[in-house]
Design a protein around this motif. Structure first.
Motif, short mmCIF file in Angstrom:
data_model
loop_
_atom_site.label_atom_id
_atom_site.label_comp_id
_atom_site.label_asym_id
_atom_site.label_seq_id
_atom_site.Cartn_x
_atom_site.Cartn_y
_atom_site.Cartn_z
N UNK A 180 0.79 -1.23 0.00
CA UNK A 180 0.00 0.00 0.00
C UNK A 180 0.83 1.28 0.00
N UNK A 181 1.88 1.43 0.80
CA UNK A 181 2.64 2.69 0.76
C UNK A 181 3.29 2.96 -0.60
N UNK A 182 3.92 1.95 -1.18
CA UNK A 182 4.55 2.14 -2.49
C UNK A 182 3.49 2.40 -3.55
N UNK A 183 2.42 1.62 -3.53
CA UNK A 183 1.35 1.80 -4.51
C UNK A 183 0.74 3.19 -4.40
N UNK A 184 0.58 3.67 -3.19
CA UNK A 184 -0.01 4.99 -2.98
C UNK A 184 0.82 6.07 -3.67
N UNK A 185 2.11 6.07 -3.44
CA UNK A 185 2.97 7.09 -4.06
C UNK A 185 2.93 7.01 -5.58
#
Length: 713
Positions: A178-183
Motif C-alpha cells: 500500500x505505501x509504495x502503490x499509494x505514491x
C-alpha cells in the motif's frame, strides 16, 4: 537405376530402411563400450533433486503420463496458459534497473525504452521494502538492492513522461504494497493516468520478505489484512494489476534446487489463497492477481521441465480451491540465476545467461529479466544493460522463439522430467503443509534446513570440482582485467536522502498530514492511504500508521544469499590482495619429471588446480634428473613445489627429489600430483606435504596452502 526401382526407394520412409532397435539392444551395445564399468555409475546422473537422468528416453517413459495429450491454453496448462503461446503476445523484456536513485533509474529508462525495454522492472532497496524512510534506516539499507522510494517527489521524478498505459509494471514491494502503490498511483494520476490503465504487477510478498529478512514490519496477520485491502481496491479500480507476488528468488539464491524452490513457491501461493479467502475474497478473485517470479539456473532441460511443472501444479491447486479455468492460469516471470554468476571471467556470464534465458523462453515465461554480465560486481553500466537487453531481441527476432508454442512439448525426456519434478515438488510442498503451512514451516526452520543441506552439497561438489565453474574453479585466467566496479556509496546516499526527506516534510502542511496519518492508522484503507499520500506523508510514515497497535512481528532464521563461485572467488581475492601487498603472486613450481608425454597430464591438472586459488604456476618442459629438477625448483624461489610424473616413476623420484629440496629449504611445501594409494605413507615419510588428485577437495586444499604460506591470515 530403373524407374520402377527409383520410385520404390522414394516411397520407402527413411527409417523403414533400418531395423528398429529395442532399448534392451541399445543398452547391451552401450554396456559393451563401457568395458565392464557399471552402466548406472557411468551413464546415469543423479541430480540434486534426486532425479536420475537417463542417457536415453523412449516412448514408454511417457505413455502413462496424464498430461501428455493436453494442449496449450487448456488445463492443466503444462504447455502454456495461452492457446497461441507467445505468438500473439511476446514475453515482456523486463530488465531490472537496480539503481539507488530515481534519477539514475530515469536515465536508464530513457536510454533503454527506445531500444526494446517493455516493462518497468523496479527493484526496491531494503529500506523501502521494510517500510522505513531512508533517514531512519541504516546507511547500508539505503540503495541496497534497488531504488530508494520514500516521497511523492520520488515517485514524480520516476514517472515523469512515462506512459504507464503502455509500459508494464513489475514491482515487488516486499511485505507491504500500500505505501509504495499509494505514491506511484498519485504520481500517475497527476499525469492524467487512470488506475484502470495500469497493467503488470505491483504487489506484496510477505512470506518472501520474511524468508529473506527474518522479520516483517508488522504481524503476518496485519500484512495479510493490508494485502487483502490492496487487492480489493485493485479489483475495483486497477483490474489489470496483479497485487500479490510469490517470489522464489530468495530460496534459489540460498542454494535450493529446482524442486525445493518450486515447493516453497507453491506453499506460499496456497498460504496467500487461504489468507485472502479468510478476508472475504474468493479464489476466482485472488488467483488471477497472483504473480509468480522465479529464478532459472544452468540445468537447461530440468529448468524447462520445472516451469512446465509449475503451471501444472498450480492449476491443480487452484482447481482444488474450486477456482475456474481463468484462475488456474499461472502468471510467470523469470529472471536468470544470480547463483550461477561469477566475479571472475565475467564475460562467461553472457553465455550462462543465454542458456538460462533460452530455458525460460522454452519453459513458457511471460516476462524475463536476463542478468547483466557484471551483476555480481555491482550496478550495470550501459554496455552490460545493452548486451542483456539485446539477448531478448536476438531470441525473438533472430532465433524466432516467439513463433514457437511449447517447443519441447512431446519430447520424451522433457515430458518425463516434467512429471518427475512435479511429483517431487508436490512431495516437498506437502511436507511444508504438514508443518502447518509456509509461515509455520519458516518459523520451524524446515525449508531453511533443507536448503542449507542442498547448499552444502552444492559447495562440496564445487570444492571437489565435480561441478565445474569455468573461469573460477576450472580454467581460471589470472591475467584477466577485472571490470570496472560500480558500487554505491551508502553513506553519501544516506546523507543525500536525509536532505530529501527533510525538504519533503518542511514543504507540506504538517497538521493536515498528521491528521491524514491518524485517519490511516484507524481505517487502514487505500482511500485513507491515498489521502495521506496527497497530504505529503512519506512511505515510512504510512507504513508505521498501517502497523500501529499491531501484535508482535514474526521472527525467523533468514535465508542467506549466496553464489556458487563465492568460495573460490574468496581464494582468488585473497591471493590478489597478497600480490598487491607484496608485489609478487604466490607461486608454485612444477617439478615435471621426464619427457612431456610422461608429465603433461598431471602438469596440466596441477596448473588448473593451483590457478583456481590464485597461485602463479611456473611450468617447464620437464627434467631428466632429480638434481636438475631440485636446482630449478630452488632457483625459482617458489613457496610450493609440485612433482608431476607417473605413478610408476614416483618411487624412484619422490624421496630423492623431496629430500634434495627440503634439505636446502625446509620451509618449502612439496606436493605430489596424484594419489598412489600403496605408497602414500612412504611418500609422507619422505616429506610430501599434500597430494592433489581428481578426488581431492580443491577448495580446502588451496585454502590450507594459502594459510600455510602466509597468503591468508
Amino acid at each position: 537405376m530403373a524407374p520402377e526401382t527409383q520410385e520404390t526407394v522414394q516411397r520407402t520412409p527413411l527409417f523403414d530402411m533400418f531395423a528398429p532397435a529395442t532399448y534392451e539392444e541399445w543398452r547391451a551395445a552401450a554396456e559393451k563400450t563401457l568395458k565392464g564399468a557399471p552402466f548406472e555409475k557411468r551413464l546415469i546422473t543423479k541430480t540434486y533433486e534426486q532425479i536420475l537422468l537417463q542417457p536415453i528416453y523412449n516412448a514408454g517413459d511417457i505413455a502413462d503420463l496424464p498430461h501428455i495429450n493436453s494442449l496449450p491454453g487448456f488445463a492443466p496448462f503444462v504447455r502454456d496458459t495461452r492457446i497461441l503461446g507467445p505468438l500473439v503476445e511476446r514475453w515482456q523484456v523486463a530488465q531490472e534497473l537496480p539503481y539507488p536513485t530515481t534519477t539514475e533509474v530515469r536515465q536508464a529508462l530513457q536510454a533503454d525504452l527506445p531500444r526494446g525495454l517493455t516493462a518497468l522492472n523496479l527493484p526496491l532497496d531494503q529500506a523501502t521494502r521494510l517500510g522505513i524512510d531512508p533517514d531512519s534506516a541504516a546507511p547500508t539499507q539505503v540503495g541496497m538492492g534497488g531504488v530508494s522510494l520514500a516521497t511523492l517527489d520520488d515517485a514524480r521524478r520516476l514517472l515523469t513522461d512515462l506512459d504507464l498505459s503502455r509500459l508494464s509494471l513489475a514491482i515487488n514491494t516486499g511485505a507491504q504494497a500500500m505505501p509504495v502503490a499509494t505514491l506511484l498511483l498519485i504520481a500517475a494520476e497527476e499525469q492524467g493516468l487512470n488506475p484502470s490503465q495500469l497493467h503488470g504487477w505491483l504487489g506484496a510478498d510477505p512470506l518472501g520478505a520474511l524468508a529473506a529478512d527474518g522479520s516483517l514490519p508488522g504481524s503476518l496477520d496485519r500484512c495479510y489484512d493490508l494485502l487483502a485491502e490492496w487487492t480489493r481496491w485493485a479489483i475495483a479500480y486497477a483490474p489489470h494489476v496483479r497485487t500479490i507476488v510469490v517470489s522464489s528468488h530468495v530460496y534459489h539464491n540460498s542454494g535450493a534446487h529446482a524442486v525445493q524452490e518450486l515447493g516453497c513457491a507453491l506453499a506460499t501461493g496456497v498460504a496467500y489463497l487461504r489468507a485472502m479467502q479468510e478476508r472475504g475474497l474468493s479464489v476466482n478473485e485472488v488467483a488471477p492477481r497472483i504473480q509468480f517470479t522465479c529464478s532459472v539456473g544452468s540445468q537447461f532441460f530440468l529448468e524447462v521441465a520445472r516451469l512446465r511443472a509449475a503451471r501444472m501444479l498450480w492449476a491443480r491447486i487452484v482447481s482444488a480451491f474450486d477456482g475456474d479455468d481463468t484462475a488456474q492460469r499461472m502468471h510467470l516471470h523469470v529472471r536468470t540465476s544470480a547463483w550461477t554468476k561469477t566475479r571472475y571471467d565475467v564475460y562467461n556470464n553472457m553465455l550462462r545467461a543465454t542458456g538460462e534465458a533460452m530455458a525460460a523462453v522454452m519453459g513458457g515465461a511471460q516476462s524475463i529479466h536476463i542478468s547483466h554480465f557484471d551483476e555480481a560486481w555491482g550496478l550495470p553500466d550501459e554496455f552490460s544493460r545493452r548486451i542483456a537487453r539485446n539477448l531478448h531481441i536476438i531470441l525473438q527476432e533472430e532465433c524466432n522463439f516467439f513463433r514457437l508454442i511449447d517447443p519441447p512439448g512431446g519430447s520424451w525426456a522433457v515430458e518425463k522430467l516434467t512429471d518427475e519434478i512435479a511429483a517431487k515438488a508436490w512431495e516437498f510442498f506437502q511436507a511444508i503443509e504438514r508443518q502447518g503451512g509456509m509461515a509455520a514451516a519458516l518459523q520451524a526452520g524446515m525449508p531453511q534446513a533443507a536448503i542449507a543441506a542442498t547448499r552444502a552439497e552444492r559447495f562440496d561438489a564445487i570444492a571437489h570440482r565435480r561441478e565445474v565453474i569455468v573461469g573460477v574453479n576450472m580454467y581460471p585466467n589470472l591475467n584477466e582485467k577485472l571490470p570496472e566496479v560500480r558500487q554505491i556509496d551508502h553513506v553519501q546516499l544516506h546523507t543525500a536522502r536525509a536532505v530529501d526527506l527533510r525538504h519533503a516534510r518542511e514543504t507540506r502542511a504538517d497538521d493536515v498530514c498528521q491528521s491524514a496519518l491518524i485517519e490511516l492508522a484507524q481505517q487502514r484503507t487505500m482511500t485513507a492511504a491515498l489521502a495521506a499520500g496527497r497530504a505529503g506523508a512519506t512511505l515510512g510514515e504510512m507504513s508505521c500508521a498501517l502497523v500501529a497497535a499491531d501484535s508482535a512481528a514474526p521472527q525467523v532464521t533468514p535465508l542467506p544469499a549466496h553464489r556458487a563461485a563465492e568460495q573460490f572467488e574468496a581464494l582468488r581475492a585473497t591471493a590478489d590482495a597478497y600480490t598487491a601487498r607484496t608485489g609478487r603472486r604466490p607461486s608454485v613450481f612444477l617439478a615435471n619429471m621426464g619427457p612431456i608425454s610422461q608429465h603433461k597430464a598431471r602438469a596440466d591438472f596441477a596448473t588448473n588446480f593451483f590457478a583456481a586459488g590464485g597461485f602463479a604456476v611456473i611450468g617447464n618442459d620437464g627434467f631428466a634428473t632429480v638434481e636438475e629438477a631440485a636446482a630449478a625448483a630452488l632457483a625459482a624461489n617458489a613457496e610450493i613445489v609440485t612433482i608431476c610424473s607417473t605413478d610408476e616413476t614416483y618411487p624412484d623420484i619422490v624421496p630423492a627429489l623431496t629430500h634434495a629440496i627440503k634439505s636446502q629449504r625446509p620451509e618449502t611445501t612439496v606436493v605430489l600430483a596424484g594419489y598412489p594409494t600403496d605408497f602414500i605413507d612412504m611418500y609422507r615419510a619422505a616429506g610430501i606435504d599434500e597430494f592433489i588428485h581428481l578426488r581431492a577437495n580443491c577448495y580446502e586444499t588451496l585454502a590450507r596452502l594459502q594459510r600455510l604460506k602466509g597468503v591468508a591470515d
